[in-house]
Design an enzyme around this catalytic site. Structure first.
Site, short mmCIF file in Angstrom:
data_model
loop_
_atom_site.label_atom_id
_atom_site.label_comp_id
_atom_site.label_asym_id
_atom_site.label_seq_id
_atom_site.Cartn_x
_atom_site.Cartn_y
_atom_site.Cartn_z
N GLY A 1 -23.94 -15.61 1.09
CA GLY A 1 -24.47 -15.80 2.23
C GLY A 1 -25.12 -17.30 2.44
O GLY A 1 -25.33 -17.84 3.56
N TYR B 1 -21.72 -0.50 -8.60
CA TYR B 1 -22.12 -0.91 -7.21
C TYR B 1 -22.99 0.04 -6.64
O TYR B 1 -22.81 1.18 -6.44
CB TYR B 1 -20.70 -1.22 -6.13
N ALA C 1 -20.50 -17.46 -0.98
CA ALA C 1 -21.58 -17.77 -1.91
C ALA C 1 -22.95 -16.94 -1.56
O ALA C 1 -23.88 -17.53 -1.51
CB ALA C 1 -22.04 -19.21 -1.74
N PHE D 1 -23.65 -19.72 5.17
CA PHE D 1 -24.35 -19.38 6.76
C PHE D 1 -25.64 -20.28 6.59
O PHE D 1 -26.40 -20.52 7.56
CB PHE D 1 -24.41 -18.35 7.02
N PRO E 1 -17.09 -15.16 -1.77
CA PRO E 1 -16.44 -16.19 -1.15
C PRO E 1 -17.23 -17.20 -0.44
O PRO E 1 -17.01 -18.29 0.11
CB PRO E 1 -15.19 -15.51 -0.25
#
Lengths: 298, 298, 298
Positions: free
Chosen positions: A215, A53, A213, A218, A211
């Site tokens: 972003g 990450y 997607a 929105f 969860p």
């Protein structure tokens, strides 16, 4: 608000805090420490990492914050992952984006994660993605070693199909506790390909990455107006935000989905925790399902 | 002409009479009674219902006919289904087309089916469709209750994938005896997706709904001229009708497919029963298979 | 260079010589004998046949060569297959291209193969393709008979899905040792559909037919320039030919793939054997994988 991930072990929080975008948050060590503490106070004790990450840097950033207050360690359940190689200035020896799930690499990667995170052990280690070259006996050897020397307490996988899970589990005495896969109101694939049925049958906890997607949740009005309308109706009825509804929708599934958050804004984290108290009705759950797939249930 | 559906129980007729279109047949109670008696005389003892058939009314129509001659009950094996909710004037409390497979709903639905059908017990109950919200433990609890109090003797599913079947079976002590799925010479999907292999392996009887593809079998010349020609050749060789050949073709499969008829015309029912004596040759079976899929076997 | 195909039995060579194109090679019996002997000297002891190869004639050609030097028999592991029917002047009784996996046909086909090949027994018999009409109990009966009378020592399948394999295995006491499927750098399907995971889990050896994609490997520049470049890079690094790299690539997979060659040119066979000593690096393996699928690993 603790959650049992598997009958044979691992108690964490139902919602986990993911740190894959930590490097983009621009926090000082002190600010990150404060974020971790506030998340903890809200009840989010499980944190989700991976070696790769943030171009291999998120674990280190997290470890620096944790070093400011080492007593926090025992309040956290730390998950990390390994098995993917990414070309990076941090890793000049990696010549191409590929997988490495050899015994040696898994052990070495965990050692590095422990060092980065400033901890003695991981609460859970996941194989990040199924590799076509995965030799389950080699993974098993690494897992047994890491468990025996106390560096990893529990094991799981990520992005595995039912058959890939069965193959690996068939060579490992310890249970694989979780399968972390992409799940959201915008991504129904693993609701339909047997992954969740397999997890339910074997009492494996599906963790949901992305969860919201990535972003897209929105920006629904432009992406899927029907789903936007369905989400709006449910959100209005519950006086809730779209992300809260998405989490409540995931957690309503009988497989016991544990969502992984990605935001570094504490108000979003606190809002997310409130989703634990929201229960969607069957009518609301199916309204979102039907809108997402674009056709009624048969 | 009895047929054992599963090594652990349920003896019915190989061909079942389905009543999903009963409300369209326009029969008086006495006419329906006569139809049931004639079907019984022909050897069709298994009848297939669901709570929702005919906008929730078919069970009631059947029950009224049965009330005219209650002694028929013991000659029948009655299958019904539950788990789908449909908006209906009969069910003003249902706000949307969705699924409900909670313990309470399953028990309540069976109670209603028994009342509608004028009987004390069902010989078999099927979960009508797999629900993404199905909690297998809740279904198990309902099944155990219904079995213990004597309201349902055997259990099964409908439209379940192999993995959905395995999940539910893993939580139920009693064997699931059947999986009722769409199968016909025009619908090969479940011949190719592992459903029939799974049923064969576990000695589960596949029941075939829409064995004539909702009537498309009789319009084949326009839909699939190649299949029309193949069916014509086989039908001519056996001096048989298309529906007889479709049934013989289904029953030739080694998984022991049990077809469900849908017609209310007794001559069609009697003709269908004759398919039990027709055995297609391998050459004939594959001619239909190849014509339906549109390419040779590899 | 022997290879154990299954923990419960069958030791052959890792690379098998396939004879499906033998009828096109135009060899005299003596030339074929010489080819067999040279292959044997190179370490290729396993030979792959099927009743239908070369319009039902390849087994006979091989048998005539073997008759010239019967002592070779004990140095070979002979695999043959049955279960497909092909219309042929050699088999006027076969009216259509279909499958026959009845007990009688399997036994009769093996008897004919033994006669054609001039041998007393097969080392392994495979069901050539899964038939929708396969009754696993009938196959089991044939296998038990053939094993008991000593005509076949080991059993397996070809082109079977995981569920088809499980179904057949569930009815047979003896283990199915191999599943021969199409695998090559140009054909990734079975790397992705669970077939190889299933084989690995159950210690079944996947045999690779068409490891060079029916010759497309040698026309890659026009078919898939990206894969051509990737293969070229790896081939240059190993000073090897494309077919050697393809074999080394297949054999690098942890499921223990055993490739089946198709060429009648002894120099190609000898070159192929050298692939046994080549080990591709992870970087090289994934370069070919990524080029073939046309997108990076996730």
């Amino acid at each position: 608000m603790t959650h049992t991930y598997h009958p044979l072990g691992f108690t964490g929080s139902r919602i986990a805090q993911g740190y894959w975008r930590l490097a983009e948050w621009g926090m000082s060590d002190q600010e990150l420490l404060s974020f971790i503490e506030q998340s903890l106070e809200a009840g989010i004790t499980t944190v989700d990492h991976a070696d790769i990450y943030g171009d291999y840097q998120c674990e280190t950033l997290f470890g620096r914050a944790l070093a400011l207050k080492p007593s926090l360690r025992d309040k956290l359940q730390i998950i990390s992952k390994c098995g993917i190689l990414l070309p990076s200035q941090q890793r000049p020896e990696i010549s191409s984006h590929r997988y490495d799930q050899s015994t040696g690499h898994i052990i070495q990667s965990v050692d590095q994660s422990l060092k980065n995170l400033n901890v003695d052990s991981l609460d859970m280690l996941l194989i990040h993605r199924p590799s076509p070259l995965m030799d389950p006996d080699h993974v098993s050897e690494a897992f047994e070693h890491l468990y025996t020397v106390g560096k990893v307490k529990h094991f799981g996988v990520s992005n595995f199909s039912a058959q890939q899970f069965d193959l690996l589990q068939s060579r490992i005495d310890m249970p694989l506790l979780v399968n972390q896969v992409e799940l959201s109101p915008l991504e129904l694939k693993h609701f339909k390909d047997g992954t969740l049925e397999h997890a339910q049958q074997h009492a494996v906890t599906p963790m949901a990455w992305s969860p919201f997607a990535g972003g897209d949740l929105f920006k629904l009005e432009g992406i899927n107006p029907t789903l936007y309308q369905a989400m709006s109706d449910v959100a209005e009825a519950h006086q809730a935000s779209f992300d809260q509804i998405a989490l409540a929708w995931l957690m309503r599934h009988p497989s016991g989905i544990a969502p992984v958050l990605g935001s570094g804004k504490i108000e979003r984290v606190l809002a997310a925790q409130q989703a634990l108290t929201m229960t969607l009705s069957d009518h609301e759950w199916f309204a979102i399902w039907v809108a997402s797939q674009g056709h009624p249930v048969p």
